[in-house]
Design a protein around this motif. Structure first.
Motif, mmCIF file in Angstrom:
data_model
loop_
_atom_site.group_PDB
_atom_site.id
_atom_site.type_symbol
_atom_site.label_atom_id
_atom_site.label_comp_id
_atom_site.label_asym_id
_atom_site.label_seq_id
_atom_site.Cartn_x
_atom_site.Cartn_y
_atom_site.Cartn_z
ATOM 1 N N CYS A 162 -70.964 15.050 3.604
ATOM 2 C CA CYS A 162 -70.521 14.198 2.651
ATOM 3 C C CYS A 162 -69.163 13.747 3.190
ATOM 4 O O CYS A 162 -68.632 14.116 4.114
ATOM 5 N N MET A 193 -79.957 14.591 0.180
ATOM 6 C CA MET A 193 -79.035 14.035 1.129
ATOM 7 C C MET A 193 -77.656 14.886 0.434
ATOM 8 O O MET A 193 -77.406 15.479 -0.592
ATOM 9 N N GLY A 194 -76.927 15.002 1.708
ATOM 10 C CA GLY A 194 -75.598 15.477 1.227
ATOM 11 C C GLY A 194 -75.206 16.895 1.982
ATOM 12 O O GLY A 194 -75.949 17.006 2.820
ATOM 13 N N GLN A 209 -78.110 12.398 -3.472
ATOM 14 C CA GLN A 209 -77.127 12.958 -2.454
ATOM 15 C C GLN A 209 -76.380 14.057 -3.508
ATOM 16 O O GLN A 209 -76.154 13.611 -4.729
#
Length: 466
Positions: free
Chosen positions: A466, A339-340, A310
């Motif tokens: 996030c 991810m993120g 992430q």
């Protein structure tokens, strides 16, 4: 008559004494702070931490009562400064002394070349600490001279510090040439191939787990790897740095930040073999202004999301920059499978001069052609490109938006983008893939591949934020 002369003498003496007293009171009132609690003591005079006071006695003599007690010249602790003697012990001793007093200054004086090995300068220290390099500071010359017991990941490390300043009019010389020539470096092996490692090379200067830092004025050059790195820091001001290494020196990022917040980078000139400035995961509140880059790989956010990790980056602003003779201009690069999100990015008032890939978002970043397309990705959204002008290298389109199949780039805004070929004909087909945004003004070259509105799957992208 005798009595008259005696009375006249007494009157003159009294008048002179009164005049002298008034002058002393005037000087005392001007130079000293107001007295408190009825004390008659004068306020202490504080010397500037940047320039040691001139003194007819030897300022390097630690026994000299007239030397500034806040300045710790490394030569007073045994440093030789001839460029070949190992001065590590002297720097560690001077650091310990400067760290222990308020407004302490570790001074590496001019007209000296100091060689030290890999060292961690750790805190906490008293407030106002200054590490001042006016001469030349350098590591051992290449991997063969590097002590086997020392880390090959880093050279100078500043750890657990608050309110430190790293400054001076001197040079940090990295002696990177022999590190760049290792056969494990890109295209350095036989027949231009990269050989297997290990390939550890030290970052020149690293600030780790520290806050309220100032780095200014220095010349930093020829690093084996990253020149200056900030990791896990909060509150960084970088100003008037000159960073340089050859165009083909591998992995020599100028300034790299990761897991670091509230950063200002101003009025600096960077020329190197990799990213001019690289912004890694965990960064927010970064302001970059009046920076000249090139040759380099441009100003990059990323790479992000490697090994399905992430990555969160937000509120980055780059203004009034000049990027020249570089492989990239302003770039966002992410790995497949991450991810993120990357959000709240502004690139404004940027001049390009013969730059390849002037504006690029690459969500398929990979070191080889074997990387697989994956479902998840780092979301890229809310990116503004405003007043981006200049010339590009015609081998690549000046604008390139390659976004994930499943996680499109959204809310990309283009305004006053005018990019012309440095030579040859205009490339009239900028590249877009799954990229959504708006054009506030027509671009040069025209970009027709940017999709209007928002993707149908926009609601699903919220899981990546996030």
């Amino acid at each position: 008559m005798l009595l008259f002369r005696w009375l006249l003498f007494i009157w003159i003496a009294v008048a002179l004494f009164s005049f002298h007293s008034r002058n002393v009171e005037g000087r005392t009132h001007f130079h000293n702070k107001p007295k408190s609690n009825g004390s008659n003591k004068k306020a202490p005079v504080s010397h500037s931490p940047v320039h040691p006071p001139s003194n007819p006695l030897d300022p390097d003599d630690p026994g000299n009562p007239k030397s500034d007690p806040h300045i710790f010249n490394v030569k007073s602790f045994g440093a030789v400064g001839d460029g070949s003697t190992d001065d590590t012990a002297a720097f560690r001793s001077a650091w310990k002394a400067a760290c222990a007093v308020k407004s302490g200054v570790l001074l590496a004086p001019s007209d000296c070349v100091f060689k030290i090995t890999s060292t961690i300068f750790s805190g906490p220290c008293k407030p106002g600490l200054v590490f001042q390099v006016d001469g030349v500071l350098m590591p051992p010359d290449g991997p063969d001279r590097w002590p086997k017991s020392d880390s090959k990941q880093q050279w100078l490390v500043f750890y657990r510090l608050n309110g430190m300043t790293f400054t001076g009019i001197g040079t940090i010389e990295g002696n990177g040439q022999k590190w760049w020539e290792l056969p494990c470096k890109p295209h350095r092996g036989p027949h231009g191939k990269t050989l297997p490692g290990p390939c550890d090379s030290p970052a020149l200067i690293r600030f780790f787990m520290s806050s309220n830092l100032v780095v200014s004025g220095l010349r930093i050059q020829n690093s084996p790897k990253f020149h200056v790195k900030f990791d896990g820091c909060d509150g960084v001001m970088i100003e008037k740095l000159s960073i340089s290494s050859p165009k083909l020196s591998p992995n020599t990022d100028g300034i790299h930040i990761e897991d670091t917040k509230s950063v200002g980078i101003y009025n600096s000139v960077i020329a190197n073999g990799d990213d001019c400035i690289s912004i890694g995961p965990g960064c927010s509140g970064v302001d970059i202004e009046n920076v000249t880059c090139g040759p380099s790989h441009g100003i990059s956010i990323g790479s992000l999301g490697v090994h399905n990790s992430q990555a969160c980056v937000s509120n980055i602003r780059v203004r009034n920059a000049f990027i020249k003779e570089s492989d990239n201009g302003v770039r966002i690069k992410t790995w497949q499978g991450g991810m993120g999100s990357v959000t709240g990015i502004t690139f404004e008032n940027i001049q390009m001069d013969n730059v390849r890939n002037c504006i690029i978002i690459d969500q398929y970043y990979c070191f080889s052609k074997r990387c697989l397309n994956q479902t998840s990705a780092v979301l890229v959204t809310d990116v503004l490109y405003k007043n981006i002008k200049g010339t590009y290298d015609g081998r690549s389109p000046p604008m390139h938006f390659a976004c994930s199949d499943t996680v499109p780039c959204t809310n990309i805004t283009l305004s006053e983008v005018e990019l012309l070929p440095a030579e040859g004909e205009m490339v009239d087909d900028p590249f877009c893939w799954n990229a959504y945004g708006t054009q506030e003004t027509l671009t040069i070259p025209p970009i027709t591949c940017l999709q209007d509105g928002e993707p149908h799957s926009l609601s699903e992208t919220s899981i990546y934020r996030c």
